[in-house]
Design a protein around this motif. Sequence first.
Motif, PDB file in Angstrom:
ATOM      1  N   ALA A  16       0.829  -1.207   0.000  1.00  0.00           N
ATOM      2  CA  ALA A  16       0.000   0.000   0.000  1.00  0.00           C
ATOM      3  C   ALA A  16       0.865   1.259   0.000  1.00  0.00           C
ATOM      4  O   ALA A  16       0.587   2.225  -0.720  1.00  0.00           O
ATOM      5  CB  ALA A  16      -0.929  -0.009   1.220  1.00  0.00           C
ATOM      6  N   GLU A  17       1.938   1.247   0.811  1.00  0.00           N
ATOM      7  CA  GLU A  17       2.822   2.414   0.858  1.00  0.00           C
ATOM      8  C   GLU A  17       3.479   2.666  -0.500  1.00  0.00           C
ATOM      9  O   GLU A  17       3.577   3.824  -0.949  1.00  0.00           O
ATOM     10  CB  GLU A  17       3.899   2.198   1.927  1.00  0.00           C
ATOM     11  CG  GLU A  17       3.368   2.199   3.349  1.00  0.00           C
ATOM     12  CD  GLU A  17       4.416   1.773   4.347  1.00  0.00           C
ATOM     13  OE1 GLU A  17       5.563   1.461   3.906  1.00  0.00           O
ATOM     14  OE2 GLU A  17       4.112   1.719   5.561  1.00  0.00           O
ATOM     15  N   GLU A  20       0.880   4.139  -2.935  1.00  0.00           N
ATOM     16  CA  GLU A  20       0.510   5.517  -2.589  1.00  0.00           C
ATOM     17  C   GLU A  20       1.632   6.491  -2.943  1.00  0.00           C
ATOM     18  O   GLU A  20       1.363   7.592  -3.452  1.00  0.00           O
ATOM     19  CB  GLU A  20       0.158   5.594  -1.109  1.00  0.00           C
ATOM     20  CG  GLU A  20      -1.170   4.900  -0.753  1.00  0.00           C
ATOM     21  CD  GLU A  20      -1.386   4.838   0.733  1.00  0.00           C
ATOM     22  OE1 GLU A  20      -0.546   5.381   1.487  1.00  0.00           O
ATOM     23  OE2 GLU A  20      -2.401   4.258   1.152  1.00  0.00           O
ATOM     24  N   ARG A  24       1.170   9.460  -5.537  1.00  0.00           N
ATOM     25  CA  ARG A  24       1.396  10.834  -5.086  1.00  0.00           C
ATOM     26  C   ARG A  24       2.288  11.565  -6.086  1.00  0.00           C
ATOM     27  O   ARG A  24       2.038  12.726  -6.455  1.00  0.00           O
ATOM     28  CB  ARG A  24       2.034  10.808  -3.704  1.00  0.00           C
ATOM     29  CG  ARG A  24       2.023  12.140  -2.973  1.00  0.00           C
ATOM     30  CD  ARG A  24       2.587  11.990  -1.568  1.00  0.00           C
ATOM     31  NE  ARG A  24       1.834  11.004  -0.809  1.00  0.00           N
ATOM     32  CZ  ARG A  24       2.332   9.865  -0.331  1.00  0.00           C
ATOM     33  NH1 ARG A  24       3.611   9.561  -0.550  1.00  0.00           N
ATOM     34  NH2 ARG A  24       1.578   9.017   0.348  1.00  0.00           N
ATOM     35  N   ALA A  56      -8.144   7.261  -2.663  1.00  0.00           N
ATOM     36  CA  ALA A  56      -8.247   5.821  -2.917  1.00  0.00           C
ATOM     37  C   ALA A  56      -9.500   5.274  -2.241  1.00  0.00           C
ATOM     38  O   ALA A  56      -9.815   5.643  -1.100  1.00  0.00           O
ATOM     39  CB  ALA A  56      -7.012   5.106  -2.387  1.00  0.00           C
ATOM     40  N   LEU A  60      -7.359  -0.422  -1.727  1.00  0.00           N
ATOM     41  CA  LEU A  60      -6.295   0.509  -1.377  1.00  0.00           C
ATOM     42  C   LEU A  60      -6.775   1.503  -0.336  1.00  0.00           C
ATOM     43  O   LEU A  60      -6.007   1.913   0.539  1.00  0.00           O
ATOM     44  CB  LEU A  60      -5.785   1.234  -2.621  1.00  0.00           C
ATOM     45  CG  LEU A  60      -4.598   2.183  -2.410  1.00  0.00           C
ATOM     46  CD1 LEU A  60      -3.410   1.446  -1.786  1.00  0.00           C
ATOM     47  CD2 LEU A  60      -4.188   2.856  -3.706  1.00  0.00           C
ATOM     48  N   ARG A  63      -6.200   0.050   2.806  1.00  0.00           N
ATOM     49  CA  ARG A  63      -4.791  -0.303   2.975  1.00  0.00           C
ATOM     50  C   ARG A  63      -4.594  -1.825   2.974  1.00  0.00           C
ATOM     51  O   ARG A  63      -3.801  -2.356   3.762  1.00  0.00           O
ATOM     52  CB  ARG A  63      -4.206   0.302   4.256  1.00  0.00           C
ATOM     53  CG  ARG A  63      -4.106   1.815   4.205  1.00  0.00           C
ATOM     54  CD  ARG A  63      -3.351   2.366   5.398  1.00  0.00           C
ATOM     55  NE  ARG A  63      -1.955   1.945   5.406  1.00  0.00           N
ATOM     56  CZ  ARG A  63      -0.983   2.519   4.691  1.00  0.00           C
ATOM     57  NH1 ARG A  63      -1.265   3.531   3.882  1.00  0.00           N
ATOM     58  NH2 ARG A  63       0.257   2.073   4.765  1.00  0.00           N
ATOM     59  N   VAL A 131      -4.826  10.246  -0.570  1.00  0.00           N
ATOM     60  CA  VAL A 131      -3.539   9.782  -1.101  1.00  0.00           C
ATOM     61  C   VAL A 131      -2.627  10.973  -1.404  1.00  0.00           C
ATOM     62  O   VAL A 131      -1.467  11.004  -1.005  1.00  0.00           O
ATOM     63  CB  VAL A 131      -3.743   8.933  -2.372  1.00  0.00           C
ATOM     64  CG1 VAL A 131      -2.405   8.588  -3.019  1.00  0.00           C
ATOM     65  CG2 VAL A 131      -4.496   7.651  -2.043  1.00  0.00           C
TER      66      VAL A 131
END
Length: 786
Positions: A16-17, A20, A24, A56, A60, A63, A131
Amino acid sequence: MLDTEALPALPRARRAEALEAWLRGLLEDAAAGTPPPRSRRGGPPRTGTDGLALVAVGSLGRREPPPYGDLDLVLVHEGRPEIAALADAVWYPVWDAGLRLDHSVRTVAEAVTTASTDVKAGLGLLDARFVAGDADLAAALRTATLASWRQSAARLMPQLRDLRRGRARQVGELAFLLEPDLKEAYGGLREGQVLRAAAAAQLADEPSAEVGQAYAFLLDVRDELRRRTGRPADVLVRQEQRPVAAALGLADEDALLREVSLAGRRLAFLADETWRRVEAGLERRPRGRYRRVRREPLAEGVVRQGDEVVLARDARPAGDPGLVLRGAAAAARADLLLSPYTLKVLAVHSPPVPEPWPAEVRWNFLRLLASGRAAVPVLEQLDQEGLLVRLLPEWDRVRSLPQRHPWHRYTVDRHLVEAAAAAAELTRDVDRPDLLLVGALLHDIGKGWPGDHSVVGAPVAGRVAARMGFAPADVATLTAVVRHHLLLPDIAVRRDIDDPATVERVAATLGHDPALLQLLHAVAQADGAATSTSAWSPWKAHLVAALVARVQARIGGSAAPDTEPVLHPGDPAPGVEADGAVTVTVEDVADGQQVTFRAPDRPGLFSCLAGVLALNQLDVRAAKVNTDGSRATAVFAVRPRFGRPPVPAILADAVRAALEGTLPLSARLRQREADYRQDDGRAAPPRISWHNGEVTGDATGIVEVRAGDRAGLLYRLTAALAAEGLDVTSARVETLGADAADHFYVTDASGTPIDGEQRARVEAALAAAARGAVPDPVPGGADTPG
């Protein structure tokens, strides 16, 4: 640049990180590379991400993006003219990376409108999470959509319920599928999302930690499944179960399937409970006058409140080991469920049941099983709160245990419960319905141990039966039922049933015991019905019935029901045995009280006594009556419905008043029914048969009635006989499970044999009485004013 090949191997949080961070950067690059249009109003145009947010939703947003999953994104804006170019600058790199994308571009107002009209869109927006871009705008979106969801809940939640039930019909229930759909099956990942949606609508509590654990486990299974297959798969197919189990540290595919089943059953159970809360909450929302919920006593310590069974105000769970099963039996008999709070109180405070079980505990367990289909969800409640394993520790070995044979629709434990429910429909076909119900519940208990389940399960069932407090002979019978529960189906389809050697083999195996043959036939029917139509076809049923008929003819005789409890007249009170006196003695016995009446014999006396007991809320378990000259002695084994033991003086006064005509029993009982709703029991009609070939003494006929037990049944039956001009000279009354098996020795007032026409009238009257009708008092009878 996003490394899409390495993405599936990452843990969920890091996946997820990574997504994102990449998104971004895409929004920042898009905002920087898209020139703003000239403002038509003369003011400065918006630049950068001012008034623009990438949000999101879906996995997502929660997460929890799965490997090879879709990206669900919403580009929120405040009327920026260049929004189409901005959106293209974000969406195209996602497609170029080979990711599947579900996208939309909306203002906050447009999103709210969509969320209030489209249940799927509204459900997705509940997971909206910022996000990139304007955080305040993303927060405004979340606040507005959450408020819209709550305002539209009365319309959207029923739609969501229907969607989930529709998918359950199409896909099935996760807990019982050999190749489960982890996402869409009922009890799957969708249920976790539904539980959060109900909490967001303020119609249910926030999901508990155990919900989170079950949900997280299913996510782990799905993630590993997708890593193994390299594609967006949600169905846990057979060939992938072993490698997925190994990756998750489980012993084998059966261990994996069992854990999936346990998680799915927990989510399905809580989803069912949530839908009940939601529906009740939506019914209360319209404005109107507050109405107090009626509390109706059902049994000692439990009452009906609305559509649930809750503890009575004076209940003491910590000091009442029988309360769990008493409440469960009362709930099932009323076709209700125990309230969640009541379940938790019982789980925390109920003490262990003494071993062997007290007679009252065993009795209520039988009443629970005998409730048929209504018992299934109540037993699931006990199972989910850990109460069933406390009562039957062996149950833990078969909980959610998968059955790989395609004939089986259920896990082992649910199959056993379904078999007991099916057996409840057959209790009137056997002389010992209590042994049938327990035998059906335990017939496959051996599948929790290695080896032939019939062989290893027999001693397990024997230990359970002994703990339940059955007599040694009954323990031996139940052990034999489990050991031989496959005998009849196997022989019927694999051997020539017309061969005398085949018949003799079966008879010898059963020890020429007609009672065991009767029970095995019923268990075979219940087992087949709980398995599938393929396992129990009409052809197979016919073969088994034909084999049973041949073995029965070889064995000869018929099974005779045990009389339990043994009734014996109590000692009369000294100095009150005058010819016209009514005397009552009460004796405490192991399972309630024994009440002995001595009174002048007269037509309708037995009905009068039964009516007085019913009026005093005493459930009759067994009874017998005998006459000696002008005096009659009637002995009843009773159990107080609400824990108040019978008082001899009150019973004697009531009998005298009824005999004198100053106590109208029929009217008072009808009023009692209006005050306390009766157990309706099962809809199966009563079975009425005559045994005139066995008549002895003064009787001119013996009539047997098998019907669903209910308060006042004995009074109604005997009143019906009296109304048809028949006097009960002797009776044998038994109640096993939820059925009454009553044998009445009757005589016509004229002393003539009972002909076919009178039999037909009597049968019609008894059938009406079994359905709850109260006959009018007979002239000169106990209800007639004198």
